[in-house]
Scaffold this motif. Structure first.
Motif, PDB file in Angstrom:
ATOM      1  N   PRO A  42       0.821  -1.208   0.000  1.00 36.46           N
ATOM      2  CA  PRO A  42       0.000   0.000   0.000  1.00 36.46           C
ATOM      3  C   PRO A  42       0.859   1.264   0.000  1.00 36.46           C
ATOM      4  CG  PRO A  42       0.048  -0.993   2.189  1.00 36.46           C
ATOM      5  CD  PRO A  42       0.768  -1.938   1.279  1.00 36.46           C
ATOM      6  N   ASN A  43       0.252   2.406  -0.302  1.00 34.66           N
ATOM      7  CA  ASN A  43       0.978   3.679  -0.197  1.00 34.66           C
ATOM      8  C   ASN A  43       1.480   3.850   1.225  1.00 34.66           C
ATOM      9  OD1 ASN A  43       0.553   4.443  -2.835  1.00 34.66           O
ATOM     10  ND2 ASN A  43      -1.366   5.496  -2.397  1.00 34.66           N
ATOM     11  N   GLY A  44       2.689   4.402   1.341  1.00 37.90           N
ATOM     12  CA  GLY A  44       3.250   4.620   2.668  1.00 37.90           C
ATOM     13  C   GLY A  44       3.923   3.396   3.270  1.00 37.90           C
ATOM     14  N   ALA A  45       4.041   2.318   2.466  1.00 32.76           N
ATOM     15  CA  ALA A  45       4.626   1.072   2.994  1.00 32.76           C
ATOM     16  C   ALA A  45       6.138   1.146   3.109  1.00 32.76           C
ATOM     17  CB  ALA A  45       4.233  -0.097   2.095  1.00 32.76           C
ATOM     18  N   GLY A  46       6.758   2.095   2.363  1.00 31.61           N
ATOM     19  CA  GLY A  46       8.215   2.196   2.376  1.00 31.61           C
ATOM     20  C   GLY A  46       8.862   1.779   1.065  1.00 31.61           C
ATOM     21  N   LYS A  47       8.047   1.548   0.027  1.00 31.23           N
ATOM     22  CA  LYS A  47       8.589   1.059  -1.252  1.00 31.23           C
ATOM     23  C   LYS A  47       9.579   2.054  -1.855  1.00 31.23           C
ATOM     24  CE  LYS A  47       4.585   0.464  -3.365  1.00 31.23           C
ATOM     25  NZ  LYS A  47       3.650   0.968  -2.349  1.00 31.23           N
ATOM     26  N   THR A  48       9.208   3.337  -1.890  1.00 29.09           N
ATOM     27  CA  THR A  48      10.095   4.352  -2.480  1.00 29.09           C
ATOM     28  C   THR A  48      11.364   4.482  -1.648  1.00 29.09           C
ATOM     29  OG1 THR A  48       8.192   5.523  -3.377  1.00 29.09           O
ATOM     30  CG2 THR A  48      10.247   6.753  -3.223  1.00 29.09           C
ATOM     31  N   THR A  49      11.222   4.455  -0.325  1.00 26.53           N
ATOM     32  CA  THR A  49      12.398   4.545   0.556  1.00 26.53           C
ATOM     33  C   THR A  49      13.359   3.403   0.259  1.00 26.53           C
ATOM     34  OG1 THR A  49      11.019   5.542   2.274  1.00 26.53           O
ATOM     35  CG2 THR A  49      13.151   4.688   2.962  1.00 26.53           C
ATOM     36  N   LEU A  50      12.832   2.208   0.082  1.00 24.46           N
ATOM     37  CA  LEU A  50      13.680   1.052  -0.228  1.00 24.46           C
ATOM     38  C   LEU A  50      14.391   1.258  -1.565  1.00 24.46           C
ATOM     39  CD1 LEU A  50      14.756  -1.798   0.182  1.00 24.46           C
ATOM     40  CD2 LEU A  50      12.579  -2.690  -0.686  1.00 24.46           C
ATOM     41  N   ASN A  55      20.382   2.767  -5.033  1.00 24.22           N
ATOM     42  CA  ASN A  55      21.479   3.455  -5.741  1.00 24.22           C
ATOM     43  C   ASN A  55      22.053   4.614  -4.911  1.00 24.22           C
ATOM     44  OD1 ASN A  55      19.564   5.384  -5.998  1.00 24.22           O
ATOM     45  ND2 ASN A  55      19.811   5.701  -8.199  1.00 24.22           N
ATOM     46  N   GLY A  56      21.844   4.529  -3.605  1.00 23.04           N
ATOM     47  CA  GLY A  56      22.544   5.447  -2.717  1.00 23.04           C
ATOM     48  C   GLY A  56      21.978   6.848  -2.647  1.00 23.04           C
ATOM     49  N   ILE A  57      20.764   7.065  -3.173  1.00 18.33           N
ATOM     50  CA  ILE A  57      20.134   8.390  -3.009  1.00 18.33           C
ATOM     51  C   ILE A  57      19.849   8.599  -1.521  1.00 18.33           C
ATOM     52  CG2 ILE A  57      18.072   9.775  -3.510  1.00 18.33           C
ATOM     53  CD1 ILE A  57      18.062   8.554  -6.323  1.00 18.33           C
ATOM     54  N   LEU A  58      19.410   7.532  -0.857  1.00 19.96           N
ATOM     55  CA  LEU A  58      19.280   7.557   0.604  1.00 19.96           C
ATOM     56  C   LEU A  58      20.336   6.629   1.197  1.00 19.96           C
ATOM     57  CD1 LEU A  58      15.421   7.340   1.252  1.00 19.96           C
ATOM     58  CD2 LEU A  58      16.885   9.344   1.487  1.00 19.96           C
ATOM     59  N   THR A  59      21.030   7.093   2.243  1.00 13.19           N
ATOM     60  CA  THR A  59      22.006   6.255   2.951  1.00 13.19           C
ATOM     61  C   THR A  59      21.928   6.616   4.441  1.00 13.19           C
ATOM     62  OG1 THR A  59      23.717   7.940   2.588  1.00 13.19           O
ATOM     63  CG2 THR A  59      23.677   6.096   1.028  1.00 13.19           C
ATOM     64  N   GLY A  60      22.716   5.931   5.231  1.00 11.31           N
ATOM     65  CA  GLY A  60      22.836   6.322   6.643  1.00 11.31           C
ATOM     66  C   GLY A  60      21.963   5.546   7.595  1.00 11.31           C
ATOM     67  N   GLY A  61      21.169   4.610   7.061  1.00  8.11           N
ATOM     68  CA  GLY A  61      20.383   3.773   7.960  1.00  8.11           C
ATOM     69  C   GLY A  61      21.204   2.580   8.424  1.00  8.11           C
TER      70      GLY A  61
END
Length: 253
Positions: A42-50, A55-61
């Motif tokens: 569903p929307n808000g599940a975290g798919k985009t975050t994953l 490709n490293g657009i988000l890091t640090g977790g």
């Protein structure tokens, strides 16, 4: 690359945004070379975050992400961005040059490729998506479906390890939807498809993963997951009215 090295290996990935919102809680996901996998939820599940971690657009977790055995991090960032090709939902986010050919050439040229090698790479990518005869056309003169195919070609020109598609069937008419499905089936590349279009997932991806509230809650054969009414209801996944996943012959690869 060693054939047993998976295209994607995510282990224990957890991530919270600066505002404190925890988007991912210990995601484990392994995708083998050449697999086609749908990422559902569903929307808000975290798919985009994953996807943005791939490709490293988000890091640090917490946790690790490896693409073709390479850890996603500063050291390998240029190579990771070449290997993970993301095709966004709106092709106009990816097409900005005067002609289709220049758009497809942009990535390899920026990586230092030129001359006949660059031309051959562009021609091959356009042929893979059936758009070779449109090379000199301005992208904005093309139909939406054609622009999406060119957007796929811009990513294929980098010869990625894994092709990530965000809602690839959205806004396509039935003929364009089928043409894109035929193209995706013909590619010798690992595919991760983020989609709400469950029949498209069934048609293209033998395996599906359900991400819900930042965690993977199911991972299995697409036909089996879509046939599990309780699972579907629990994760707010809706099949089109009258669509029976059991009546469709699922892909085997």
């Amino acid at each position: 690359m060693d054939p047993v090295t998976p295209s994607l290996d995510v282990a224990g990935l957890a991530f919270a945004y600066p505002d404190g919102h925890q988007a991912l809680f210990g995601v484990d996901l392994r995708i083998e070379r050449g697999e086609r996998v749908a990422l559902l939820g569903p929307n808000g599940a975290g798919k985009t975050t994953l996807v943005l971690h791939l490709n490293g657009i988000l890091t640090g977790g917490a946790g690790t992400v490896k693409v073709a055995g390479l850890p996603v991090g500063k050291q390998h960032m240029a190579e990771i961005r070449r290997r993970v090709g993301i095709v966004f939902q709106d092709p106009d986010d990816q097409l900005f040059m005067p002609t289709v050919r220049e758009d497809v050439a942009f990535g390899p040229a920026a990586a230092g490729m030129k001359g006949p090698e660059l031309e051959a790479r562009v021609r091959k990518a356009l042929e893979q998506v059936g758009m070779a005869e449109f090379a000199e056309r301005p992208p904005h003169h093309l139909s939406f479906g054609q622009r999406r195919r060119v957007a796929v070609a811009t990513v294929l020109a980098m010869e990625p390890e894994i092709l990530v598609l965000d809602e690839p069937s959205s806004n396509l008419d039935p003929a364009s939807r089928r043409e894109l499905a035929d193209i995706l089936r013909s590619l010798d590349v690992t595919v991760l498809m983020v989609t709400h279009d469950l029949p498209y997932a069934l048609e293209l991806c033998p395996r599906s993963v359900i991400l819900s509230e930042g965690a993977i809650t199911a991972d299995g054969a697409t036909a089996e997951l879509l046939s599990d009414d309780e699972l579907m209801r629990a994760h707010r996944l809706e099949l089109p009215f009258g669509f029976d996943p059991r009546s469709v012959s699922a892909p085997t690869r």
